[in-house]
Scaffold this active site. Structure first.
Site, PDB file in Angstrom:
ATOM      1  N   GLU A 192       0.839  -1.187   0.000  1.00  0.00           N
ATOM      2  CA  GLU A 192       0.000   0.000   0.000  1.00  0.00           C
ATOM      3  C   GLU A 192       0.884   1.251   0.000  1.00  0.00           C
ATOM      4  OE1 GLU A 192      -2.442   0.110   3.502  1.00  0.00           O
ATOM      5  OE2 GLU A 192      -3.090   2.184   3.172  1.00  0.00           O
ATOM      6  N   ASP A 222      -1.490  -1.364   5.727  1.00  0.00           N
ATOM      7  CA  ASP A 222      -1.465  -0.901   7.117  1.00  0.00           C
ATOM      8  C   ASP A 222      -2.552  -1.562   7.946  1.00  0.00           C
ATOM      9  OD1 ASP A 222       0.670   0.885   7.251  1.00  0.00           O
ATOM     10  OD2 ASP A 222      -0.472   2.420   6.173  1.00  0.00           O
ATOM     11  N   ASP A 266      -4.866  -0.369   9.553  1.00  0.00           N
ATOM     12  CA  ASP A 266      -5.934   0.592   9.856  1.00  0.00           C
ATOM     13  C   ASP A 266      -7.108   0.380   8.889  1.00  0.00           C
ATOM     14  OD1 ASP A 266      -5.043   1.532   7.475  1.00  0.00           O
ATOM     15  OD2 ASP A 266      -4.125   3.361   8.274  1.00  0.00           O
ATOM     16  N   ASP A 306      -8.171   2.070   6.232  1.00  0.00           N
ATOM     17  CA  ASP A 306      -7.816   2.131   4.812  1.00  0.00           C
ATOM     18  C   ASP A 306      -7.110   0.856   4.371  1.00  0.00           C
ATOM     19  OD1 ASP A 306      -8.901   4.482   4.156  1.00  0.00           O
ATOM     20  OD2 ASP A 306      -7.040   5.661   4.240  1.00  0.00           O
TER      21      ASP A 306
END
Ligand code: 0RA
Length: 639
Positions: free
Chosen positions: A430, A503, A505, A507
């Site tokens: 990412e 990540d 998180d 997103d």
């Protein structure tokens, strides 16, 4: 009298040798001794009760799990026969439970249909249980026999009491032998899912499942008077349906019966599930082939006849007419032959024509009688056909483009030096910044890096032609080397491991789900063959003295902290994102094959995976909202 007693003893010894064979090689009879084999015991006993229901004598089946994983299956059928079996000289009950292959069919007549993979019988369950009890209610009496220790009768069948004259039925209670099974813990979800499937496939049978192992007890009841029509309704509940009616066709020829229920939705996926004698046949077979063939034939003929399809149009292919189709095919056969790698493919050759003829006739009639719905179906197939033709052109372009435009492609992909797929891995990373660190930190011999900018296209809402116009997706296809759609070839895969590195998180998990959707819908064999992994970047860094160590989560943090000597004070850091790690850190924590933790992405259950992707990524908003609400605890952690 004396002879009878001796006979009883002789027969009992022979019988026990049979059961001993089952205990020596349980895998031969129930597949394995893990979770699947453990549940197989329940399917065997339930199959017998369902057979009694299919014969028309029973409509209520109750399955319960008591504390200690004791399973009870109760039916309200005629009750197993309680007389003496001529061949064995034992009571029929004892014969059923101790003679291998005596189970299920009960000596001819009666049952035209019984399990193929299953149906190895009650004796196998008995052989693999540390105790089993049978209660038969018939003619006002309760007949009883108990077996222990792998099927050894404690004493012959006896009458233990009276019951209401009108009460009939059979109850079997057993406990799986813990010296045979790796686990004896029954899984409520596995049981309820299969019992629901049984209820869909056998309309009108009521199946109650009760889990008494924990307070409060869990209970589900399944009864579907609409049978597989209701199954299709359930599978389509998270989709927008293309036409109002579920199409239902049934027929019978030479004791082989076929039932088909289907309905199109507006998505681009098809969900076709076939069954033979209530057993799921994910590898398909002649029943599925016949019905699919008829579907293509009838839609083409109807479309031309009704002038929806022009003479100049290309014929619609199987793939075209199956786009957005949800279908259940259920075949019942007196002598099913199961083939294929996992013995889940129906092999009887005569079924293809029977299935095809029966479905063609009923389906054609539906189209004639419902011209409005027929038009929607043919038009949807034409759109799919146009998209397929466009995708072919786009694929050809991609192929040519990747030959010409290699510089742009290799600008993105940092490939590894090795050309041996077995040792190669590709990291889909990412963002450019994490991509940069990964490129610097990697082992360039075996690790390739492909940075992804931003979000990739949600393919759940796009056909192949649109997916192919997406640059990110094209790059992925070129990197994998397998091609896509009709050209797909798993043996050309250039990497053994495809590692999604995002990540920890919201997103990151969104990108991960988008990638998994892409893989599941367009590269399913790659997922099924176990090539897809998720990297697990750590959440915490722990520094003490000159040492640095990392922890994946709170639990690991606790363990690691407890291992640090008391006199040293650690200064704990929370890792923010992949992009904030330098190259060494990223390699150390997430990529180094000697230290990293990868999570393998598996699809044990295509039906469940289909449902999750439809719910999460599909057109309908309401099911998604519900899913997120129901899974709220996990939603911000992981998907
Ligand atoms: C054959 C004949 C009869 C009953 C059954 C089979 C039977 C088997 C099972 C297995 C589980 N539940 C069952 N319920 C019935 C009855 C024949 C007779 O009436 O004598």
């Amino acid at each position: 009298m004396k002879d009878e007693v001796n006979n009883y003893g002789d027969n009992a010894i022979q019988v026990l040798e049979g059961l001993e064979a089952v205990r020596k090689r349980p895998g031969m009879y129930i597949g394995n001794t893990h979770v699947a084999g453990l549940h197989h015991l329940v399917w065997e006993i339930v199959d017998n009760a369902v057979d009694e229901a299919l014969a028309g004598y029973c409509d209520d089946i109750e399955v319960s799990i008591e504390p200690g994983n004791i399973v009870t299956v109760k039916d309200d059928g005629r009750g197993m026969p309680t007389g003496i079996n001529e061949k064995t000289g034992l009571s029929t009950i004892e014969t059923i439970f101790t003679v291998l292959h005596a189970g299920g069919k009960f000596g001819g007549g009666g049952y035209k249909v019984s399990g193929g993979l299953h149906g190895v019988g009650a004796s196998v369950v008995n052989a693999l249980s540390d105790f089993l009890e049978v209660y038969v209610y018939r003619e006002g009496e309760i007949h009883f026999q108990r077996f222990e220790n792998g099927g050894k009768p404690v004493e012959p069948m006896k009458i233990i009491g009276e019951c209401d004259k009108n009460r009939t039925g059979t109850t079997v209670k057993f406990h799986p032998d813990p010296t045979i099974f790796e686990t004896t813990e029954y899984d409520f979800n596995i049981l309820s899912k299969r019992l629901q499937e049984m209820a869909f496939l056998n309309k009108g049978i009521k199946i109650l499942l009760t889990d008494l192992r924990e307070e409060p007890k869990k209970e589900v009841e399944y009864i579907y008077n609409g049978g597989i029509i209701e199954y299709v309704n359930m599978l389509n509940k998270n989709n927008t349906v293309l036409h109002p009616d579920v199409i239902f066709v049934e027929g019978k020829s030479d004791d082989i019966s076929i039932e088909v229920a289907c309905q199109y939705n507006t998505s681009y996926q098809s969900q076709i599930y076939s069954f033979a004698n209530n057993i799921h046949t994910p590898e398909g077979g002649t029943h599925e082939d016949g019905v699919k063939q008829a579907l293509t034939r009838v839609i083409n003929a109807y479309g031309k006849n009704a002038k929806i399809l022009k003479d100049s149009d290309e014929s619609l292919t199987g793939e075209d007419v199956r786009e957005g189709l949800t279908m259940i095919i259920s075949c019942k056969h007196p002598n099913p032959q199961f083939e294929g790698q996992t013995k889940t493919k129906l092999g009887n050759s005569e079924v293809k024509k029977i299935g095809s003829d029966i479905f063609a006739e009923g389906f054609e009639r539906f189209l004639m009688e419902n011209p409005d719905q027929a038009k929607l179906i043919v038009e949807k197939s034409i759109l799919a056909s146009n998209a397929r033709i466009a995708a072919k052109k786009a694929r050809e372009l991609t192929r040519r483009k990747s030959d010409l435009d290699v510089s742009n492609f290799y600008g993105k992909l940092s490939d590894c030096k090795s050309k041996d797929p077995k040792e190669c891995e590709i990291f889909l990373v990412e963002g450019d910044s994490a991509g940069g660190s990964a490129k610097k930190g990697r082992d360039s011999m075996t690790q390739a890096i492909l940075p992804l900018r931003g979000k990739i296209l949600n393919v759940e809402k796009a056909r192949l032609d649109r997916a192919l116009s997406n640059e990110e997706i094209r790059t992925i296809i070129t990197a994998f080397g397998t091609g896509i759609g009709d050209d797909f070839d798993l043996s050309k895969l250039r990497y053994d491991k495809i590692v999604i590195m995002t990540d920890a998180d919201v997103d990151g998990s969104h990108i991960r789900v988008l990638l998994l959707t892409l893989f599941y819908r367009f590269f399913k064999p790659i997922v099924e063959a176990g090539h897809v992994y998720a990297a697990q970047p750590p959440l915490f860094s722990i520094k003490y003295g000159k040492n640095v160590t990392y922890a994946l989560d709170e639990a690991e943090l606790k363990t690691k902290l407890s291992e640090i000597p008391g006199n040293v004070k650690p200064i704990i850091g929370r890792m923010k994102g992949l992009g904030e790690m330098d190259a060494d850190e990223l390699f150390d924590t997430t990529m180094d094959i000697n230290k990293r933790v990868l999570r393998k992405i598996t699809v044990d259950d295509a039906m469940a995976a289909d449902e999750i992707f439809t719910t999460l990524m599909g057109e309908e908003v309401e099911p998604r909202r519900k899913f997120i609400e129901e899974h709220a605890e996990y939603a911000d952690l992981d998907i």
